[in-house]
Design a protein around this motif. Sequence first.
Motif, PDB file in Angstrom:
ATOM      1  N   LYS A  87      -1.039   6.521   1.762  1.00 17.63           N
ATOM      2  CA  LYS A  87      -2.443   6.749   2.151  1.00 17.63           C
ATOM      3  C   LYS A  87      -3.184   5.435   2.421  1.00 17.63           C
ATOM      4  O   LYS A  87      -4.397   5.435   2.618  1.00 17.63           O
ATOM      5  N   GLY A  88      -2.452   4.340   2.363  1.00 20.28           N
ATOM      6  CA  GLY A  88      -3.077   3.041   2.616  1.00 20.28           C
ATOM      7  C   GLY A  88      -3.790   2.462   1.402  1.00 20.28           C
ATOM      8  O   GLY A  88      -4.487   1.455   1.503  1.00 20.28           O
ATOM      9  N   GLN A  89      -3.609   3.071   0.232  1.00 23.98           N
ATOM     10  CA  GLN A  89      -4.240   2.539  -0.974  1.00 23.98           C
ATOM     11  C   GLN A  89      -3.385   1.431  -1.574  1.00 23.98           C
ATOM     12  O   GLN A  89      -2.156   1.541  -1.568  1.00 23.98           O
ATOM     13  N   THR A 117       0.841  -1.191   0.000  1.00 24.61           N
ATOM     14  CA  THR A 117       0.000   0.000   0.000  1.00 24.61           C
ATOM     15  C   THR A 117       0.878   1.244   0.000  1.00 24.61           C
ATOM     16  O   THR A 117       2.046   1.201   0.375  1.00 24.61           O
TER      17      THR A 117
END
Length: 439
Positions: free
Chosen positions: A259-261, A256
Amino acid sequence: MTNSYEKIMKRTEWFREDRFGMFIHWGLYAIPGRGEWVKTTERMTNEEYSQYFDAFNPVDYDPKAWAKAAKAAGMKYVVLTAKHHDGFCLFDSQYTDYKSTNTQSGRDLVREYVDAIRAEGLKVGLYFTLIDWYHQDYPKYNDLHHPMRGNEAYKDEVIDFDNYLNYMHNQVEELVTNYGKLDILWFDFSYEQMTGEKWRAEELMAMVRQHQPDVVIDNRLETSGEAFGSIVSDQPSNYSGDFFSPEQLLPPEGITNSKGQPIPWELCITMNNNWGYNPRDKDYKSSKTLIHKLVECVSKNGNMLLNVGPDAKGVINEESMAILSDFSRWMNKNSESIYGCGKSSLLPKPEWGYYTQKGNTLYAHIFDQPIGPLAVAGLKKDQIRRASMLHDGSEVKVADAWTTKAFDSVTYLELGGVSHFTYPLPDAVNTVIKIELND
Ligand code: GLC
């Protein structure tokens, strides 16, 4: 020109759908058969290495056969080494004489390859290395990898590195303009100070994107696959590439960004321990292991690029073909649980294998034989609309066994006629149960 998460995800849409590809390492180094780094591990001069140029004559080169083998194995894209670190070009570059058209073979091997791959309906990828152990203007004495590293004869040599960069950029331009639409451009690799702008990466990417706006590119203008590069940062650089390229190591979790995407990634992996042909390396991973690893990649939102190293005549050896045909057998029945699938949004990794998921369908990949019915911990009975064996469509019932009573909160699936019996799995490599869920 700027890069962004949105652009990366858009470009890689097909790539994340396809999940499985073939890497092909092939060049002069197939002749010594000691791997594609042989020139530098044995510190050969250009002159010593020239024997392989003179001998190169792959009379059995048949990229249609490669394409058919890849397709049959369920692979959706193929990446061929158009040029590896030894500097030898499998394509007809106008900027060098060091190319396949000047060998006994006399053929533009890349041209025949792209035609054959497209003819099978597969996506076309080319590998191109930023490094060059043949060109006179590539750093030698102080370089980390060059065959002439530490060689006093090169200590005071003056090179014109910009001249090399012009050459390298020109060759990339040939590849992105002379061979039609490319689906993947697989750059190899950056190291120490040889990274990013040292390659004039901004300019290189602008040129590539101008000709091939949609081509999917790896992250090695910034790394060698040992680091993520700026692709995981808030603001990916223009040459961050579109996917992370871990090599010979399967990331413990999905990748990821800050931003945790989820970030697209692709494990590249050899069948034995060599990329280039090595007839003495018999340490092949079993097809079972490799099939499991493909599933593991997909379960973590990743792809797998599985390598073959054809021999000096252009043939993929028997050991590799046997692995490909095992993939073929398994993928023929089960590819639905791979293509377009990713990490399960519902359930964590189960004890007996992995889940992959596509929309409202969960695929249970059973690697380990359960005793009695299969525990699908975390899923409630009324969440299941129907379950079936993926390989033959036969129904799988929710188990109602006296043995499971003590574990009432866990849903069990029956693997044969009697709920508390143990049945050998229909596919000892990986039996897949398709679980369709209620909305
Ligand atoms: C490494 C090696 C190279 C190989 C590549 C594949 O970077 O230098 O020989 O082609 O990995 O990922």
